[in-house]
Design an enzyme around this catalytic site. Structure first.
Site, short mmCIF file in Angstrom:
data_model
loop_
_atom_site.label_atom_id
_atom_site.label_comp_id
_atom_site.label_asym_id
_atom_site.label_seq_id
_atom_site.Cartn_x
_atom_site.Cartn_y
_atom_site.Cartn_z
N ASP A 1 0.86 -1.17 0.00
CA ASP A 1 0.00 0.00 0.00
C ASP A 1 0.90 1.23 0.00
OD1 ASP A 1 0.86 -0.11 2.67
OD2 ASP A 1 -1.12 0.27 3.51
N PHE B 1 6.62 1.85 -4.40
CA PHE B 1 8.03 2.03 -4.05
C PHE B 1 8.60 3.39 -4.45
CE2 PHE B 1 7.60 -2.64 -4.39
CZ PHE B 1 7.96 -2.98 -3.10
N HIS C 1 11.05 -9.73 0.34
CA HIS C 1 10.76 -8.31 0.21
C HIS C 1 12.01 -7.49 0.50
CE1 HIS C 1 8.83 -4.41 1.08
NE2 HIS C 1 7.84 -4.85 0.34
N TYR D 1 3.14 4.60 0.81
CA TYR D 1 3.91 5.05 1.96
C TYR D 1 2.98 5.84 2.89
CZ TYR D 1 8.26 4.01 -0.61
OH TYR D 1 9.29 3.39 -1.28
#
Length: 216
Positions: free
Chosen positions: A60, A73, A181, A62
């Site tokens: 989701d 990202f 991740h 930031y």
């Protein structure tokens, strides 16, 4: 809050008829500021489906207003320091291809056909996963299903991304690049050394397609 129109390239998805009106009303009634805000909530979907060559799936937005810009990202130009996951992505990019990237704005990747998609497209400022139960995932499933109609490279970092996308991309000649991740909590457990960027470019080259210029 003024009305938020569906992104034109994807407006025919059933989500925008069946679910978007209620979700939009819920956003309008949200008491807290929410990110990335009305102007950027569909930023990732400005990329038309026929232009998508690579999908990088996030989680989701930031939770920091200085960072959230609607692309998974990515952060606005001039952001320093970078979020730690993005810094780790750039470390792996350098180790993989020797690219020393400084700007955290990944918009140039989008322009080359990289869909930077968060399965959940909004959250209250400061609250990660605050809108996780609001139904955004149905839109993201429909987006992935549309993209998966043609061979595509899918970059799936972390088990949530892998579990979310796997049922939608099992067939179709896709490249699936899966690893841990890039979060500081997990990057050393399989993200570093996974070489996702060269894998994607090798796959594109094998198909006679131009590579992604990850330095752009």
């Amino acid at each position: 809050m003024t009305a938020i129109p569906p992104p034109a390239p994807w407006a025919d998805l059933p989500f925008f008829k069946d679910r978007w009106p209620a979700l939009e009303a819920r956003l309008a009634a949200e008491e807290k500021p929410w990110l990335p805000g009305p102007a950027r909530v569909f930023a990732a979907l400005a990329l038309p489906p026929e232009k998508v060559r690579v999908v990088i799936l996030g989680q989701d937005p930031y939770p920091n207003a200085r960072h959230a810009m609607g692309l998974a990202f990515s952060v606005p130009p001039g952001t320093h320091p970078l979020p730690r996951s993005l810094a780790n992505i750039f470390r792996e990019l350098h180790d993989d291809l020797g690219v020393a990237r400084l700007s955290g704005d990944l918009s140039p990747w989008v322009e080359q056909g990289v869909l930077l998609l968060n399965p959940v497209l909004s959250l209250p400022e400061g609250e990660s996963f605050g809108h996780k139960s609001w139904g955004w995932q149905e839109l993201s499933r429909q987006v992935l299903a549309r993209v998966a109609e043609t061979p595509t490279a899918f970059v799936l970092w972390g088990k949530p991304a892998q579990g979310f996308a796997a049922p939608l991309i099992q067939e179709g000649g896709h490249l699936i690049v899966a690893s841990a991740h890039p979060s500081p909590l997990s990057a050393s457990r399989g993200f570093f050394g996974s070489r996702p960027f060269s894998q994607v470019n090798d796959w594109l080259a094998a198909r006679g397609a131009p590579p992604i210029d990850w330095a752009a």
